[in-house]
Design a protein around this motif. Structure first.
Motif, PDB file in Angstrom:
ATOM      1  N   HIS A  15       0.841  -1.197   0.000  1.00  0.00           N
ATOM      2  CA  HIS A  15       0.000   0.000   0.000  1.00  0.00           C
ATOM      3  C   HIS A  15       0.878   1.249   0.000  1.00  0.00           C
ATOM      4  O   HIS A  15       2.084   1.172   0.199  1.00  0.00           O
ATOM      5  N   GLN A  17       3.201   3.959  -1.306  1.00  0.00           N
ATOM      6  CA  GLN A  17       4.077   4.107  -2.466  1.00  0.00           C
ATOM      7  C   GLN A  17       5.208   3.083  -2.600  1.00  0.00           C
ATOM      8  O   GLN A  17       5.491   2.594  -3.701  1.00  0.00           O
ATOM      9  N   ILE A  36      -4.155  -7.480  -2.810  1.00  0.00           N
ATOM     10  CA  ILE A  36      -5.172  -7.783  -1.797  1.00  0.00           C
ATOM     11  C   ILE A  36      -5.473  -6.507  -1.029  1.00  0.00           C
ATOM     12  O   ILE A  36      -4.578  -5.892  -0.445  1.00  0.00           O
ATOM     13  N   THR A  74      -8.523  -9.970   5.946  1.00  0.00           N
ATOM     14  CA  THR A  74      -7.610 -10.998   6.456  1.00  0.00           C
ATOM     15  C   THR A  74      -7.758 -11.202   7.957  1.00  0.00           C
ATOM     16  O   THR A  74      -7.051 -12.016   8.547  1.00  0.00           O
ATOM     17  N   LYS A  75      -8.681 -10.464   8.582  1.00  0.00           N
ATOM     18  CA  LYS A  75      -8.926 -10.695  10.013  1.00  0.00           C
ATOM     19  C   LYS A  75     -10.160 -11.589  10.195  1.00  0.00           C
ATOM     20  O   LYS A  75     -10.465 -12.011  11.304  1.00  0.00           O
ATOM     21  N   PHE A  97       3.570  -3.480   5.234  1.00  0.00           N
ATOM     22  CA  PHE A  97       2.793  -3.126   6.421  1.00  0.00           C
ATOM     23  C   PHE A  97       3.724  -2.525   7.476  1.00  0.00           C
ATOM     24  O   PHE A  97       4.946  -2.686   7.419  1.00  0.00           O
ATOM     25  N   GLY A  98       3.101  -1.916   8.465  1.00  0.00           N
ATOM     26  CA  GLY A  98       3.874  -1.474   9.617  1.00  0.00           C
ATOM     27  C   GLY A  98       4.498  -2.685  10.313  1.00  0.00           C
ATOM     28  O   GLY A  98       4.070  -3.828  10.100  1.00  0.00           O
ATOM     29  N   PRO A  99       5.520  -2.442  11.144  1.00  0.00           N
ATOM     30  CA  PRO A  99       6.201  -3.554  11.819  1.00  0.00           C
ATOM     31  C   PRO A  99       5.215  -4.429  12.594  1.00  0.00           C
ATOM     32  O   PRO A  99       4.357  -3.926  13.297  1.00  0.00           O
ATOM     33  N   ARG A 104       0.717 -10.243  13.434  1.00  0.00           N
ATOM     34  CA  ARG A 104      -0.578 -10.108  14.120  1.00  0.00           C
ATOM     35  C   ARG A 104      -1.718 -10.673  13.275  1.00  0.00           C
ATOM     36  O   ARG A 104      -2.720 -11.151  13.804  1.00  0.00           O
ATOM     37  N   MET A 105      -1.547 -10.631  11.979  1.00  0.00           N
ATOM     38  CA  MET A 105      -2.567 -11.182  11.074  1.00  0.00           C
ATOM     39  C   MET A 105      -2.592 -12.709  11.157  1.00  0.00           C
ATOM     40  O   MET A 105      -3.494 -13.366  10.656  1.00  0.00           O
ATOM     41  N   LYS A 125      10.356  -2.255   5.296  1.00  0.00           N
ATOM     42  CA  LYS A 125      10.099  -1.619   6.596  1.00  0.00           C
ATOM     43  C   LYS A 125      10.897  -0.313   6.600  1.00  0.00           C
ATOM     44  O   LYS A 125      11.793  -0.123   5.770  1.00  0.00           O
ATOM     45  N   VAL A 137       7.346   4.476   9.075  1.00  0.00           N
ATOM     46  CA  VAL A 137       8.200   5.403   8.322  1.00  0.00           C
ATOM     47  C   VAL A 137       7.549   5.786   6.994  1.00  0.00           C
ATOM     48  O   VAL A 137       7.002   4.945   6.295  1.00  0.00           O
TER      49      VAL A 137
END
Ligand code: COA
Length: 425
Positions: A15, A17, A36, A74-75, A97-99, A104-105, A125, A137
């Motif tokens: 997602h 850029q 996705i 996805t949850k 994704f964020g760290p 978690r998914m 990351k 970031v």
């Protein structure tokens, strides 16, 4: 004609850029990139910087060409099941994704590897392992933490970020190279692997010449920096060098005719040593060819301000294109400062497909940057970006072999679209 990455299937969890830049390149090389997206909203950039209400933004469309879009929560338990099946059928999973989000998914690297040992899992990351690894970031954060900002701008001004998206798009490029390299290694080992690119690392890689200069500084002043000629002492860290050329051949941005009203009436001129005598002739200073202050490169370093002031007197009598034509005749390296408007209208860039016109069902025609990498056996045809969830049914049928009944079951679960998701809850 076949494409270089025909047969490679990519699960695109990217997602904004950085990640989309990477997967767009893979799609241009022929990979089947399945993006996705979260049901209802999708990639946040669809709605960011919108120029036309309720139409996918240029931010989104220009980074997501040649992909298919499916919506999948996805949850949702059924969503997780579908994702597991997709992982089995794909070669590469790319995410930015964020760290910790993928963990978690419920899909950490180990789980994905167990589901499909051949899968390459590629991540961007902000930082690599270390004190900042948990930080989110964005582009300018990476430019600042990767050494670009501290070395960009003028010595007596603040650090500057550049318009070139070296943090986002730059890291996407790095990741794409990692992915195709891992695909190549897989042809020998049969195994997938994890590929990671941190934005700080990507920016630092692109700012490599400044780390070079940092170490040169230990052995004396950086003589090609203007401040050397101005007798301004160097500090402990590489300073900002304005528009000085980074390669040891002095260069500057100089005004051209019309600069009073046109902010881009400038040209970059490099006083490359082998063409020095030609420069002297062009600007009308033939005696500089033998003058002790100007004849030799080392002597000139102390007089760069005077030299460029004199060259600018000459460039100001010409438009940037006239100056370029004259300097090119003499093999003197130079480059006019081209505005986005000029680039957009440049016929040669259109002819090579570097600037392309794309048609979109809700937006209409727009311009984009095509594939800057040209391959004789794998030409790029830029296709419009997908609408949100445009290919959900198609992908479930084609990739997972779903029947009508299985599709209906997936829809009823709430995993594919937001209304049913709310009802299911
Ligand atoms: N279904 C359900 N949930 C989904 C989903 C889907 N299809 N896609 C994403 N989500 C969820 C994630 O599971 C996550 O939930 P969680 O936090 O509860 O675990 C949530 O969306 C947010 O994901 P995140 O990636 O953290 O988005 P963000 O908007 O908070 O942060 C960034 C954006 C860019 C800062 C962050 O993704 C990031 O640091 N990325 C790495 C560096 C990077 O690429 N930066 C440059 C971007 S151009």
């Amino acid at each position: 004609m076949t494409k270089a990455l025909d047969g490679v299937r990519v699960l695109d969890f990217t997602h904004v850029q950085s990640g989309p830049t990477c997967t767009q390149l893979l799609a241009w090389f022929g990979a089947d990139v399945i993006k996705i997206e979260r049901p209802g909203s999708g990639d946040i950039t669809r709605g960011q910087l919108q120029d036309i209400p309720h139409v996918d933004s240029l931010y989104f469309t220009m980074l997501n060409h040649n992909k298919r879009s499916i919506t999948l929560d996805t949850k949702n338990p059924k969503g997780k099941e579908l994702l597991t099946e997709l992982i089995k059928q794909c070669d590469v999973l790319v995410e930015n994704f964020g760290p910790g989000v993928l963990d978690r998914m419920g899909f950490p690297w180990e789980t994905i590897q167990a589901i499909n040992p051949k899968m390459i899992v590629a991540s961007i990351k902000g930082f690599g392992p270390g004190p900042y690894e948990d930080c989110k970031v964005y582009e300018n954060v990476a430019q600042c933490t990767g050494g670009a900002a501290s070395t960009t701008g003028f010595r007596d001004g603040p650090p500057l970020v550049t318009g070139a998206q070296i943090g986002d798009s730059g890291t996407g490029l790095h990741l794409a190279l990692g992915i195709v390299t891992a695909l190549y290694q897989r042809t020998r080992t049969g195994r997938g692997q994890r590929v990671t690119a941190a934005m700080q690392d990507g920016v630092l890689n692109l700012t490599r010449v400044k780390l070079r200069d940092q170490q040169r500084l230990a052995h004396g002043p950086l003589k090609e920096y203007s401040q050397f000629g101005e007798d301004i002492p160097f500090g402990e860290a590489v300073p900002r060098a304005g528009n000085d050329s980074g390669g040891g051949q002095p260069g500057r941005i100089l005004k051209c005719k019309g600069s009073e009203t046109d902010p881009n009436a400038y040209i970059y001129v490099i006083t490359q040593a082998p063409v020095w005598e030609k420069i002297c002739d062009v600007i009308g200073e033939p005696e500089w060819k033998t003058h002790p202050d100007y004849a030799k490169p080392a002597a000139r370093l102390k007089h760069l301000n005077a030299i460029f002031a004199r060259i600018e007197q000459w460039t100001m009598t010409k438009t940037k294109f006239e100056a370029m034509d004259i300097l090119n005749e003499h093999d003197i390296p130079c480059g006019p400062i081209l505005s986005m408007k000029e680039l957009m209208e440049d016929e040669s860039l259109r002819a090579t497909g570097t600037v392309v016109e794309v048609d979109h069902p809700t937006r209409g025609k727009y311009l984009s940057v095509g594939n800057p990498i040209k391959m004789s056996d794998s030409p790029t045809e830029v296709k419009r970006s997908p609408l949100l969830g445009e290919h959900t049914d198609e992908v479930l049928r084609e990739v997972l072999g779903f029947s009508d009944a299985q599709l209906a079951d997936a829809r009823a679960s709430g995993a594919l679209d937001p209304q049913r998701q709310a009802a299911a809850e």
